[in-house]
Design an enzyme around this catalytic site. Structure first.
Site, mmCIF file in Angstrom:
data_model
loop_
_atom_site.group_PDB
_atom_site.id
_atom_site.type_symbol
_atom_site.label_atom_id
_atom_site.label_comp_id
_atom_site.label_asym_id
_atom_site.label_seq_id
_atom_site.Cartn_x
_atom_site.Cartn_y
_atom_site.Cartn_z
ATOM 1 N N GLY A 248 18.076 -17.670 8.343
ATOM 2 C CA GLY A 248 18.382 -17.803 6.913
ATOM 3 C C GLY A 248 19.489 -18.802 6.652
ATOM 4 O O GLY A 248 19.428 -19.588 5.696
ATOM 5 N N ASP A 249 20.520 -18.792 7.519
ATOM 6 C CA ASP A 249 21.602 -19.780 7.392
ATOM 7 C C ASP A 249 21.047 -21.196 7.550
ATOM 8 O O ASP A 249 21.451 -22.120 6.840
ATOM 9 C CB ASP A 249 22.663 -19.549 8.473
ATOM 10 C CG ASP A 249 23.195 -18.128 8.480
ATOM 11 O OD1 ASP A 249 23.292 -17.535 7.389
ATOM 12 O OD2 ASP A 249 23.505 -17.616 9.569
#
Length: 304
Positions: A248-249
């Protein structure tokens, strides 16, 4: 400049062994200290995309020094506030099952908080601040939100990678992008849904509430991007998912870094999807060659 904020970074002590026998002496096959933190993950991807960035946050003690040394080794620029307490150590045990023991984090004084907020005085129009990761227990729960007026007054953009009410509270300040997954989106509104069109109705509500762009990730099923003008869809890349940490980062970093260079949210979505998938397909944060290998699979289709 893009600034990534990790207020509670960690040295991850990664232990690899075949099996953990509780109550007995166990010996590892391998171990390593690795600099960790969601904002640091964002910085790593931005570096791979050749986007200038600086990591902000708090570090302290011998653990903080080692964390900064590792970032320097990776050529990640940083300007952390040095605190009197030690940066935390998280223990990651990779055996027949993966077990994590995460420390709460250091105590941060009012003077150290003020020193961090002084960093915001350097912001100017066009800058982007990406805030992600957990808070230390000594920071107020609205810490991220308290920074938003200053960021917006400087003419800068921001992203806060959070969920629930904390995410809702940022919307009045018009975040550049938010990235709930489909489960988090449903939880935000206390609903359940099975169909993309229903899901998109709720994603549109987040746009109406202030978000400039909304990415909805659906793991291997791909994702959607909603802008003020259009809705886009991209199928997920084909590969073996071996790592959910940092995906997600990486997706956020791909979007923000590309948008910073192009001002094109559609292209940001394409690169973001590739970065997220590339990290999911490797045991660490993806590097440029891995991102480039996935990128041809990402086809973005305008659906409205």
């Amino acid at each position: 400049m893009i600034y990534t904020v990790t207020v509670n970074p960690a040295l991850d002590y990664v232990l690899q062994l075949e099996k953990v026998n509780s109550g007995e002496v166990n010996r590892t096959n391998n171990d390593a200290f690795l600099a960790g933190g969601k904002g640091i993950n964002v910085s790593q991807i931005l570096n791979q995309l050749s986007v200038d960035n600086t990591a902000w946050g708090f570090v302290g003690g011998f653990t903080g020094k080692e964390l900064v040394r590792q970032l320097n080794q990776k050529r990640i620029e940083s300007d952390f506030v040095t605190i009197s307490d030690n940066t935390r150590v998280n223990v990651k045990i990779h055996a027949e099952k993966e077990t994590e023991i995460n420390a709460a984090g250091p105590n941060i004084t009012d003077q150290e908080i003020t020193a961090f907020k002084d960093r915001l005085n350097d912001l100017k129009k066009g800058d982007i601040v990406v805030m992600s990761g957990s808070l230390t227990p000594s920071l107020p729960t609205d810490f991220y939100q308290s920074l938003l007026p200053t960021i917006k007054e400087a003419g800068a953009e921001f992203v806060v990678d959070t969920t629930g009410q904390a995410l809702i509270d940022t919307l009045e300040y018009k975040p550049l992008v938010i990235k709930p997954n489909h489960h988090e989106l449903a939880d935000l509104f206390g609903v359940t849904f099975d169909f993309s069109d229903v899901m998109l109705e709720y994603a549109q509500k987040l746009l109406d509430m202030g978000a400039q762009n909304v990415m909805v990730s659906m793991a291997g099923e791909g994702g959607f991007l909603l802008t003020k003008d259009h809705v886009y869809h991209a199928k997920g890349a084909v590969g073996t998912a071996v790592n959910s940490v940092g995906a997600g980062d990486s997706m956020i970093a791909g979007f923000v870094g590309t948008y910073y260079k192009t001002q094109d949210p559609k292209e940001g979505f394409r690169i973001g999807m590739a970065c997220g998938a590339a990290t999911a397909f490797t045991k660490d944060i993806a590097v440029k060659s891995q991102i480039d290998a996935v990128l041809p699979q990402i086809k973005v289709e305008q659906i409205s």
